[in-house]
Structure formats: C-alpha cells, structure tokens
Scaffold this active site. Structure first.
Site, short mmCIF file in Angstrom:
data_model
loop_
_atom_site.label_atom_id
_atom_site.label_comp_id
_atom_site.label_asym_id
_atom_site.label_seq_id
_atom_site.Cartn_x
_atom_site.Cartn_y
_atom_site.Cartn_z
N LYS C 77 0.85 -1.19 0.00
CA LYS C 77 0.00 0.00 0.00
C LYS C 77 0.89 1.25 0.00
O LYS C 77 1.87 1.31 0.74
CB LYS C 77 -0.91 -0.03 1.24
CG LYS C 77 -1.98 1.06 1.24
CD LYS C 77 -2.91 0.88 2.45
CE LYS C 77 -3.98 1.97 2.52
NZ LYS C 77 -4.83 1.83 3.71
N SER C 152 -9.73 2.35 2.68
CA SER C 152 -8.83 3.04 1.79
C SER C 152 -7.92 2.13 0.99
O SER C 152 -7.41 2.52 -0.07
CB SER C 152 -7.96 4.00 2.60
OG SER C 152 -7.14 3.27 3.51
N SER C 176 -9.93 0.04 6.89
CA SER C 176 -9.29 0.13 5.57
C SER C 176 -8.60 -1.14 5.08
O SER C 176 -8.20 -1.21 3.92
CB SER C 176 -8.29 1.27 5.54
OG SER C 176 -8.97 2.50 5.51
#
Lengths: 99, 499, 498
Positions: C77, C152, C176
C-alpha cells in the site's frame, strides 16, 4: 448544535494553512453543519463520570537510551527538497516573528 | 521626556515572570538518535524523525527525562506521578512537523522555588522565586535569512533552513509571578537566571551557554500602581541572551511601561525582542488573530510515570547545592571574599576543586588557574576549561615545584607548552629539556665561566658588594638556560667568592 | 501459477519447481495485462522487484536459509514508505517524493525475501472507503469494474482479487484493510494495535492506524502476519511481547469449544439482506465445527462512528501539518516574492483533495479552544465506553463476530457526494480500532441479490490475534467444503485473464 459560518470555516482554514476559494468555504460550511450534527451525538453519553481514553494501549515509560545513531547524509536529507542551497533547505521569505 | 528609573519605582510596583529554556546536553536528540554537536555542518545531524518526514515516529530519550527530573528536584519541585507529551500545533518553517512536541497540562515537575541573594541598600537580602513548572519539549531548526538590507527576517528575499538543532531536548522552567521585588526587580531577575545557571551546571545537564543559546530567557514584566491588587498587562521579552541583558531588559521594559501608563496609554500584551546594542526592546510582528495551539495528547508517545524508586535514585545522585558548596569551599580553602568572587566570575570553581582533589595546595591551584592559565586563555579567547591542560596536569606541576624539580619560571614554560598542545607536563619537560640543574659540578663550571667573563664584578662581590652578584647569577642562569635553581646558584656563588 | 496461494507458491519455490524471478515476472505480466482496467497500482517497481527476486533465487541456490515466504511477490500500500521508490499515500502533495528510508514493515519484508512488486492505490492519506479519493484516479473492483474495491486500501485488495499479487500490505484506521477485503472476496487482518510497527506508515490517525496482512487465504495472511509483526524500538507504541502464534492457529483451524459472540448491535437495520443471510449461514457452519454461538450486546457501539469522525480528523489535522512544501513534496506559488506562509497555503490547497481538507477542517475545529471538551474530549470518553463494552463482551465470548460491512460493493460515484453515507460503510469495523484490538475479514460467500462478495468479521481481544485465525481458518475450510472451490474461482475473467 453550533453551526459554522463561512467566516468560521475561513478562520479554520487559516489555522490549517489551506487557501480556499469562496465556493469551497461555502460548501464546507454547509457540509460541516451536517457532519457536526452527526458527530455531536458523542455528547449524549460523554458524561462527567467517564474517563477519556486518548490511546488504546496501557503502555508507560517507553524510552530509548541516549545513544547516537547514524543520521541521514545531507544529500539524502535534502533529496526531496523543492529547493536547496548551501546544504540547507531553501524556503520562501518567512513573514512572522523573529525566532 | 523619558522617565528615570527612580520615577518609575516611586509610583509603580513591577511584577516579574521568567521563562527559561535550557538545551540539555544529551548525546542524542529528544526523540531520535541524531547527534547534538554544536556547530556541526548544516543538516548533517538530521534523520526522518527530526526532519518530520512522513511516517517517522518519535521515541523519548531516557536521559532527557532523567535530566528533567533532576532539574525539578534541584529546584525543590515535586515530580508528577503521571505526565504526558502533547502536540502544540502551529505552522512555522523551522518546525519540521508544524507541531512541537511539548508538555502542556501534565508537566513532569511542578511547584518549586529558588532562593537568590542580592545586594540591597540595606545589605544582602534573600528573595524566593517560586517555580510553577518544569517541562520537556523539543527545539526548532535554525533559519538563515538571505537578501534584504539588514540580514534580518524582515525584508529577506528567502531563508535557508538547517535542522541540526531541530529536536534537541529543551527543558522549560517557568516561574510563578514574582511580586515584591520593588526596585530590585532587574537584579532579582538577573540573580535568578545566574543561580539557575549555576544549579544546572552543577547538575551537569546542560552546557548553559547563553551566548550559544543553550540557556535562553524570556522575561515577562508588568507594572501596577503601588498598593494596587490587580496585575497590569505584561509584555514578554524573548531570548535575552546574557545575564547583563536580563537586567537591562527588565529595567528597560519597566521604564517603557511606565511611560505608556503615565500617558494614559495601554500596554499591549505582546512579544518583544531585546536589542543588545540599544538595550531597548522592539515589538514582534503583531498577530492579527490570536494563535490557537490546539494542544492534544501526543498519540505517538505513551505517558511518563516515574515510580518512587526511579525518583529516589535520581535524588540520591543530586550534587551539593551551588550556594552551599561555595560557602563550604571558601571556608575549606580560606579564600578571602574578593578572591572567591573572582574565582566564581571566572567560572574556575570546578576546575580548581578538581585540582585540589588531586592533591594540590588550594592557594597554589587557584594561583595557577586564575593567573598564568587565565592569562593564556584570554589571549586565545577561550574558556580555561577548554584549554589543553587538565586539573591533573596542574596538580602535577604544583607538586614538581614543591619538590624543587621545577622552578616557578620553568613551570610557566611547562604550562605554556601543555596549552600549546605539546603534551602532558612530563612530555613538555622532556621535549623542551626543562629540568632544574641540580648537578653541582656543572653549576660550578658555569659559575667559574661567569667569574672569568666578569672579573670586575666578581671582585666587587669579594669586596662585600653583594648586590653585584645579580649580574653573575643572571649569567649562570643564562648559561643553564634557566634550568638552575637560582637560590642554589646564589649560595654557591657567594660561598665561592668568600661571602 | 499466479492463482495459487502464497503458501503454495512458496512450496513450489522451495521444491525448485519455479524461481522467484519467473514467479515475479508472471505477476508483472499479469499487472501489464489487467491493471489498465483495475488500476490497483500507482507504481510498479519492475526492476527493483526482479532484482530482489534474483537475490532470493541466488540465496536459495547457495543453500542459505530463507524465510517461509521468500521469493513470493507482494503489493505494498502506497502509505508505507519504501526507500527510493515513489511514495505518495494517494496524494498529489507528495507527487514525486522518493523516501530516503524504509518503513520497519518494508525492512522486515525485504529481510524475509518477499518481493515488493510496487505501490498500490488508496484513498488519499487513507481517508475513505472506496479508493475514489485517490489523487490518481479510482481503483476498480475486479468482481465488477464499475464498482468500488473498498477503501482506503482498495488497491491492495483489488490486486489480490485480480491475481496481480498473492499477498499485500494494508493499513487499517477504521476498516481500511477489512472493508476492502470484504468487498473483494479476500482476507484482511487488522492486528492488535501495537502488534505491527507504525514506523514508516504515513500517519492518518496515530492512535488508530495499524498495518496488517492481506491475502487470498487465512494461512497466507497468517504467514505474512508473522513476518511483519513484532516489537520495534522505533515505535514507542509497539508492544514488547511475543507475536501471537497465528500460523499455528491458521493451520489448526480449531474452534471446538470456542465461544463466538454475535454482536447484536452490528447486525440488523441498515444491513443488506444478502449480507445478513451469508453471515447467518456462516454462524451455522461454525456451530457445526464445534463452536458455541452466543449473543452479546455492546450498547455504546452506536456512538463509535461519531467518535471516530472526531478522533481521526483531529489527529489527522495535526499529522498532515507537515506537508507544507518546505522540505519535500510539491511546492506551489513560489514566485514574485511570495511568502512561505502563502506558499504553504497554496500548496495545501492544490495538494490536498476534498475529503482530506474536509477532515482537516473538522479536526481543526474539534481541537480548537472552546470546542475541545465538547468534541474531541467527548469522543475520547466514548472511546472508554467502547473499550468497556468489549471488555464485558469478552467475558462471555472468546471472539466477537459481525458482518464486516453493511453492504456489498457499491458503484463508483454512488456515494461520492454524500460523506455521511460513505462514513456508514465503516460502522461495523470502527469499534475495533477505537479499542485497539484485532479484527479480521474472511469471505463468506456472494450476496444472492447482486452476486458480490460478503465479508465475515472476527474480533479478538488485544494480543489474542490467534483466535481470529482459528475462527477464520475454520470458516474458510467449512465454506471450501460447501463450495468445492475458493470463492475467487467464481470471479469473472478480466480482459487479460488466461
């Protein structure tokens, strides 16, 4: 619940250092009203007998020994700088108090 | 029509408040392992943490906490059982994260005092300055303002930032308001900062060099009419960087406030900057709106809860209080008041004590450090402690002189050599060939030579004109390159000439 | 090869059936062929990944001892800093920044020989539930490209579902990791707060953020969990205790005698019918596997969302202050003698997206003098109440369960202009972050009405992460028996699929 005027949002934007257009200020002040009304629910149960929790961990006294570890090279430190000069970060003129 | 100081104190009572920032002398920074060497090349002591890079996290330096607790204990504070770091949020280019990690409503130490003594018209008098809090925080980076006429921030074209100082541990010591000093407010302020400096130095927690910024004082001053209850509006004079300036700044602000108040004008609550050259203060840029620092508990750090065992261990390591120590040493060494003051002024107490501890006679140790060594330090414009001569060296020299292995004159050369970096006293003596010539046959040879060279002078001495011997002794000393014991030469010479 | 689990890939590498270089190349090829549609990646580090893979191959060839996942590729990420590799956290303000250091998690991945393919897309600074808030355009859900992949960490979850990577790293502040896992039919774990170092994780909300493993199977997640977890002296909030034995728990998958508490408040009104039915069926399977199902009540959970939207914005308003155009990132308006203050203002105006600004303003307000007690202070009290609810619930149950999110993946753009509706996605995941405990989402089928994946959430007390893996593995095994093949075998083929 208190509502936020455009001037209030403009003051918050100043504190947060974000330039905002009139339209943005307008939109945000409307959105803030909606969001603040929703989040103000916390006050229903946040009575004086409840202790606040700022952190989920029960840790205390986490420290490191006073030992020097390698720093970045100045080149690495400055590698992301928008501008540099004489091995320093170059920034626009600072308006404000003399430090 | 400027007011005199006498006019001011006839009408108003000053109220002081002092905030002192101390840079701790830890090896590494408050929240990261970067070094803290003063004067290093720009941005060589920085890392993701102290540059405020995305993702970096602070971890507290244990020594900084211990130094803060020591400071609190030395100032008679209580150490709080639970203290926390908070974030003080405001934007400034020299502050990498745009928040300062500081302590807000939960400082490490609270409620202490410092007693200071000043000379008053009625003789020495003690004032108690109460301490409100001692808290930890981090220093900012340094800006260099480029362009513009004055080299100051106003009018500069741009600035260059060096973050070596960013994240160096600071301890802020805040007094409660100090009323009741009357006309002695400037002296009390100065004496407080001086006493604080001595205490901090005795603790060994800071270099306490005001000129390098490792001790900085902000002086809050307000005036009220004598007899009035409510406090007047205060001004805060920033970064006053010498003891003399503390006194001047307080006095100057008292006069400035009084002039405003006499005119019926208001004193503005603001930050002011002290100007060394004029002794006056200048207004900082006035803020259109009040700052709102939005303090909240620093979520990247956990609370500090010093237990009794930790505190007591630190308490046990507290050194003797500077005032008590000074009294004790003065008695032990039988130093007259005036000389004692000179020694304190010269910051020589520690070094003389160290020398005495190594066996040197106190008077002789003091003589060397305040005499020849201070003279050489002045020439080089450095502190005596920074010279390449140690208390052990001086103790050795004192011992060699008392054993007759060095004359005072030779000893001065040894001191000079050691300071010039020629090594320890023994090495200097070896390399320069400095040694008392005690071999009498070679002394006698030199005496014979002197008599042969100056037969008329020798004759005068034979005839009882003793003062003439000086010239012959001088010649012997010259031939032995000063390494003879002059007294012994005199004895031998006079005996040889039948006197 | 790319459809295998990470564990299977590691076995093939160990057996010499393939090399890390080949495996990495296969994934890079897959990314080239499908990522134009999915947009899971913001940056693909082709050279770096291949070099790392060759290094692992060489080590293995030399007989060096390598970790259990050595040579297996992973998607990172973009909120994790990786030295020399562009890192943006999905924000324009960091465009072009190459960090001069590695996050602790990245260091651990590299030390374990895990090959980092590149950086995945995310909502800007992890603020969002759909990845639509990325400054670099949205990621598409591989199950239906018109839908969101969650957020997210939508890039990480989508990369797994699209077989672009078998493993990924996510971060979870309010859901997330778990919500993207739920809506893409993958596994996502938010470990106990302090279980995985946050050093090098670009902070959104420091007291809530936690990095964790994302994978296609529970065992893969456990293997990755053990690589990244553990005490870190660079993070003062890192727990100095042994890592829970999650791999063992995932292998055993034993729930016999375990008490599983269904949280009454997290299953009812507002939850999609298909989500509820899949959840109920899963409970039955767990009961069949030997668990005891009980009901627990956590009455203060209904205030969690409100408290979260005060605490997270407050912390973020401070955390994001450092993006000021002085030391790194973009700089806007530095002309005609503009002041530093004006350059900061303009850069932050241009560099931050709408949601980020919204939260900064909200947080600035919640912390401001005169409002602190009413907002931030009250939210902290709610946090206490939620922790108390958990403590009480864990007295009667070993783990707690709920649907991971109220609905399946919604359409891109559907909630973009309604922040409150968007925030509701996190209603079931947020309490876990508030209390700092562990949470996991495991796929539990497709909702009958839309054919989209549903997530089953398991919550365990702090530092009892292994319990989630026991339950997750048991449920996964039971469902595999029911279905005969993993859920992801039913995903529609993408443009470049084999």
């Amino acid at each position: 619940m208190s509502t936020l005027s455009r001037a209030d949002v403009a003051n918050l934007a100043r504190l947060a250092r974000i330039e905002m257009t009139d339209q943005e200020l307008e939109d945000l002040s409307t959105e803030m009203d909606v969001i603040l009304t929703a989040v103000a629910r916390v006050q229903e149960v946040a009575t004086s007998d409840v202790k606040p929790t700022s952190h989920p961990l029960p840790l205390r006294n986490v420290v490191r020994a006073d030992v020097v570890t390698p720093s970045l090279t100045p080149e690495a430190a400055l590698s992301g700088a928008p501008a540099n000069e004489e091995q320093r970060f170059r920034v626009p003129q600072i308006l404000g108090e003399e430090a | 029509m400027s007011l005199t100081y006498e006019d001011v104190i006839a009408k108003y009572e000053p109220v002081l408040g002092l905030e002192v920032h101390v840079e701790l002398n830890t090896h590494s920074k408050m929240f990261c392992g970067c070094a803290t060497v003063f004067g290093a090349e720009p941005n060589t002591q920085t890392c993701p943490v102290c540059l405020g890079m995305p993702g970096a996290l602070p971890v507290v330096n244990e020594k900084a906490i211990e130094s803060s607790i020591l400071i609190g204990l030395a100032l008679h504070c209580s150490v709080t059982p639970f203290s926390r770091f908070s974030r003080k949020n405001y934007f400034y280019p020299d502050m990498p994260k745009n928040f300062q990690i500081s302590q807000y409503d939960e400082p490490i130490c609270v409620n202490g005092y410092v007693d200071v003594e000043i000379e008053t018209d009625e003789g020495p008098k003690q004032f108690r300055v109460e301490i409100e809090r001692v808290h930890m925080e981090e220093d900012t980076g340094k800006s260099l303002h480029v362009g513009g006429a004055t080299g100051r921030i106003h009018g500069a074209d741009y600035s260059l930032l060096d973050f070596n100082r960013a994240g160096i541990p600071l301890v802020e010591i805040v007094t409660k308001i100090v009323p009741g000093t009357g006309k002695y407010a400037p002296e009390v302020a100065k004496a407080y900062v001086a006493e604080l400096r001595d205490i901090l130095r005795s603790l060994g927690v800071s270099d306490v060099r005001m000129e390098q910024g490792s001790l900085r004082c902000d002086a809050n001053v307000s005036l009220r009419l004598i007899g009035a209850e409510t406090l007047g509006t205060r001004s805060e004079t920033k970064n006053v960087n010498s003891l003399r300036s503390v006194e001047r700044a307080v006095r100057g602000e008292m006069i400035r406030h009084a002039e405003l108040l006499n005119k019926g004008a208001r004193v503005v609550q603001e930050t002011r900057h002290f100007q060394e050259d004029t002794g006056l203060t200048r207004s900082g840029r006035s803020k259109e709106q009040a700052e709102d620092y939005r303090y909240f508990p620093e979520p990247d750090l956990v609370p500090v809860e010093p237990d009794a065992e930790w505190i007591e261990k630190l308490r046990a390591s507290l050194p003797e209080q500077p005032t008590l120590r000074r009294k004790r040493l003065q008695e032990e060494w039988s130093v007259p008041d005036k000389e004692m003051a000179a020694m304190i002024n010269a910051d020589a107490l520690d070094i003389v004590e160290a020398t005495v501890k190594l066996g040197a006679d106190p008077t002789r140790a003091r003589g060397w450090w305040l005499g020849e060594i201070s003279r050489l330090a002045n020439e080089k414009d450095v502190a005596i402690a920074d010279l390449a001569i140690s208390p052990a060296d001086v103790a050795e020299i004192v011992s060699l002189v008392s054993k007759g292995e060095l004359t005072d004159q030779l000893a001065r050369q040894v001191v000079e050599g050691a300071i010039s970096g020629e090594g320890k006293p023994a090495q200097v003596m070896e390399s320069r060939g400095l040694k008392v010539v005690s071999d009498e046959s070679s002394l006698m040879a030199a005496i014979e030579n002197a008599i042969a060279a100056q037969p008329e002078t020798a004759e005068k001495v034979r005839n009882g004109h003793i003062p003439a011997a000086g010239a012959l002794i001088g010649a012997v000393m010259k031939e032995t390159k000063g390494q003879a014991d002059a007294a012994r030469v005199r004895e031998l010479l006079l005996a040889h000439l039948g006197q | 090869m790319i459809r295998l689990s990470a564990h299977e890939m590691a076995s093939a590498l160990e057996a010499g059936e393939t090399t890390s270089e080949k495996l990495t190349q296969e994934h890079l090829d897959r990314i080239s062929s499908v990522d134009a549609d999915v947009h899971a990646f913001l940056y693909v580090d082709t050279e770096g990944a291949l070099a790392q893979a060759r290094g692992v191959d060489a080590a293995r060839k030399n007989g060096e001892k390598v970790g259990p996942l050595a040579g297996v590729p992973l998607a990172l990420k973009d909120v994790m800093v990786q030295k020399g590799v562009p890192t943006t956290a999905g924000s324009k303000i960091l465009e072009g920044w190459r960090p001069p250091y590695d996050a602790t998690v990245v260091k651990k991945l590299k030390d374990a020989g895990i090959v980092i393919l590149g950086k995945t897309n995310m909502d800007e600074f992890a603020m969002g539930s759909s990845t639509e808030n990325s400054a670099y355009g949205p990621t598409h859900n591989p199950w239906d490209l018109s839908r969101i992949p969650g957020g997210s960490g939508g890039g990480s979850s989508a990369s797994l579902a699209a077989f672009e990577a078998p493993l990924a790293i996510g971060t979870d502040t309010g859901g997330s990791i778990r919500q993207p896992a739920a809506v893409t039919g993958t596994v996502g774990v938010k470990p106990t707060y302090g279980g995985v170092s946050r050093y090098g994780l670009i902070a959104f909300s420091s007291s809530l953020d936690q990095a964790g493993p994302c994978a296609r199977t529970v065992l893969d997640a456990a293997l990755l969990h053990e690589v990244i977890a553990g005490h870190d002296t660079h993070d003062a909030t890192s727990i100095d205790a042994p890592v829970p034995q999650v791999v063992k728990a995932a292998r055993d998958g034993n729930v016999k005698g375990m008490k599983i508490g269904v949280v009454k408040e997290l299953n009812g009104d507002g939850y999609q019918a298909g989500v509820r039915s899949r959840f109920e069926e899963s409970l039955e399977l767990l009961a069949k596997a030997g668990a005891e199902i009980v009901e627990v009540s956590c009455p203060n959970f209904e205030y969690a969302l409100a408290a979260y939207y005060l605490i997270a914005p407050s912390e973020c308003s401070s955390n994001l202050a450092r993006f000021d155009a002085m030391r790194y990132g973009i700089r806007v308006g530095d002309e005609n003698g503009a002041s530093a203050e004006s350059v900061m203002n303009l850069t932050r105006e241009v560099g931050f997206g709408r949601e980020v600004k919204r939260r900064i303003i909200l947080g600035t307000y919640a912390l401001s003098s005169g409002y602190y007690d009413a907002y931030y202070g009250s939210a902290q009290k709610v946090r206490t109440l939620i922790m108390n609810d958990f403590t009480k619930a864990f007295e009667t149950a070993d783990v707690l369960v709920s649907p991971t999110c109220p609905t399946t993946a919604f359409k891109i753009g559907e909630k973009a202009n309604d922040p409150l509706a968007m925030y509701l996605n996190d209603i079931a995941t947020i309490p876990v972050n508030m209390a700092g405990i562990g949470g996991m989402s495991v796929p539990c089928g497709l909702a009958p009405e839309d054919g989209l994946p549903v997530g089953f959430q398991i919550m365990a007390p702090a530092m009892q992460d292994q319990r989630m893996y026991s339950v997750g593995a048991a449920l996964e095994a039971s469902l595999l028996t029911e279905w005969g093949a993993p859920l992801l075998s039913r995903i529609p083929a993408l443009g470049g699929a084999k």
